[in-house]
Scaffold this motif. Structure first.
Motif, mmCIF file in Angstrom:
data_model
loop_
_atom_site.group_PDB
_atom_site.id
_atom_site.type_symbol
_atom_site.label_atom_id
_atom_site.label_comp_id
_atom_site.label_asym_id
_atom_site.label_seq_id
_atom_site.Cartn_x
_atom_site.Cartn_y
_atom_site.Cartn_z
ATOM 1 N N TYR A 1 125.593 194.451 -35.223
ATOM 2 C CA TYR A 1 125.262 195.024 -36.529
ATOM 3 C C TYR A 1 125.206 196.550 -36.454
ATOM 4 C CZ TYR A 1 123.910 190.314 -38.052
ATOM 5 O OH TYR A 1 123.890 188.980 -38.379
ATOM 6 N N GLN B 1 123.557 190.088 -31.508
ATOM 7 C CA GLN B 1 123.874 190.249 -32.926
ATOM 8 C C GLN B 1 123.378 191.595 -33.431
ATOM 9 O OE1 GLN B 1 121.930 186.690 -34.385
ATOM 10 N NE2 GLN B 1 123.913 185.841 -35.008
ATOM 11 N N TYR C 1 115.569 176.818 -46.027
ATOM 12 C CA TYR C 1 115.205 176.947 -44.623
ATOM 13 C C TYR C 1 114.870 178.401 -44.340
ATOM 14 C CZ TYR C 1 119.978 178.678 -44.233
ATOM 15 O OH TYR C 1 121.145 179.390 -44.410
ATOM 16 N N LEU C 2 114.127 178.642 -43.303
ATOM 17 C CA LEU C 2 113.763 179.992 -42.911
ATOM 18 C C LEU C 2 114.859 180.584 -42.031
ATOM 19 C CD1 LEU C 2 109.994 179.476 -42.041
ATOM 20 C CD2 LEU C 2 110.970 180.471 -44.110
ATOM 21 N N ALA C 3 115.151 181.844 -42.258
ATOM 22 C CA ALA C 3 116.151 182.526 -41.439
ATOM 23 C C ALA C 3 115.541 182.864 -40.075
ATOM 24 C CB ALA C 3 116.623 183.792 -42.125
ATOM 25 N N SER C 4 116.360 182.825 -39.062
ATOM 26 C CA SER C 4 115.898 183.193 -37.730
ATOM 27 C C SER C 4 116.241 184.656 -37.454
ATOM 28 C CB SER C 4 116.546 182.290 -36.674
ATOM 29 O OG SER C 4 117.947 182.426 -36.738
ATOM 30 N N TYR C 5 115.417 185.298 -36.641
ATOM 31 C CA TYR C 5 115.627 186.700 -36.287
ATOM 32 C C TYR C 5 116.898 186.805 -35.442
ATOM 33 C CZ TYR C 5 114.219 191.477 -35.337
ATOM 34 O OH TYR C 5 114.165 192.846 -35.284
ATOM 35 N N PRO C 6 117.747 187.831 -35.710
ATOM 36 C CA PRO C 6 119.005 187.934 -34.956
ATOM 37 C C PRO C 6 118.763 188.203 -33.471
ATOM 38 C CG PRO C 6 118.756 189.800 -36.459
ATOM 39 C CD PRO C 6 117.626 188.877 -36.724
#
Length: 56
Positions: free
Chosen positions: A34, A30, A21-26
């Motif tokens: 970070y 978040q 699956y594609l990661a979503s932008y934080p």
């Protein structure tokens, strides 16, 4: 688990691969978390480095 048998009777086991699956932008929250973690890590490393310089 996927298993094959070759002509000599040896078994080869292969793990099942997870679905990709594609990661979503934080989210902005978040991103702030970070940045806070990075700042605390930099502060900790700086403190440890300064302590080692003072002690030696």
């Amino acid at each position: 688990m996927y298993t094959t048998i070759n002509e000599t009777g040896q078994l080869n086991n292969y793990a099942t691969e997870p679905e990709m699956y594609l990661a979503s932008y934080p989210a902005p929250e978040q991103q702030r978390r970070y940045m806070l973690q990075a700042g605390l890590a930099a502060l900790l490393l700086s403190a440890v480095t300064l302590i080692t310089l003072v002690v030696s």
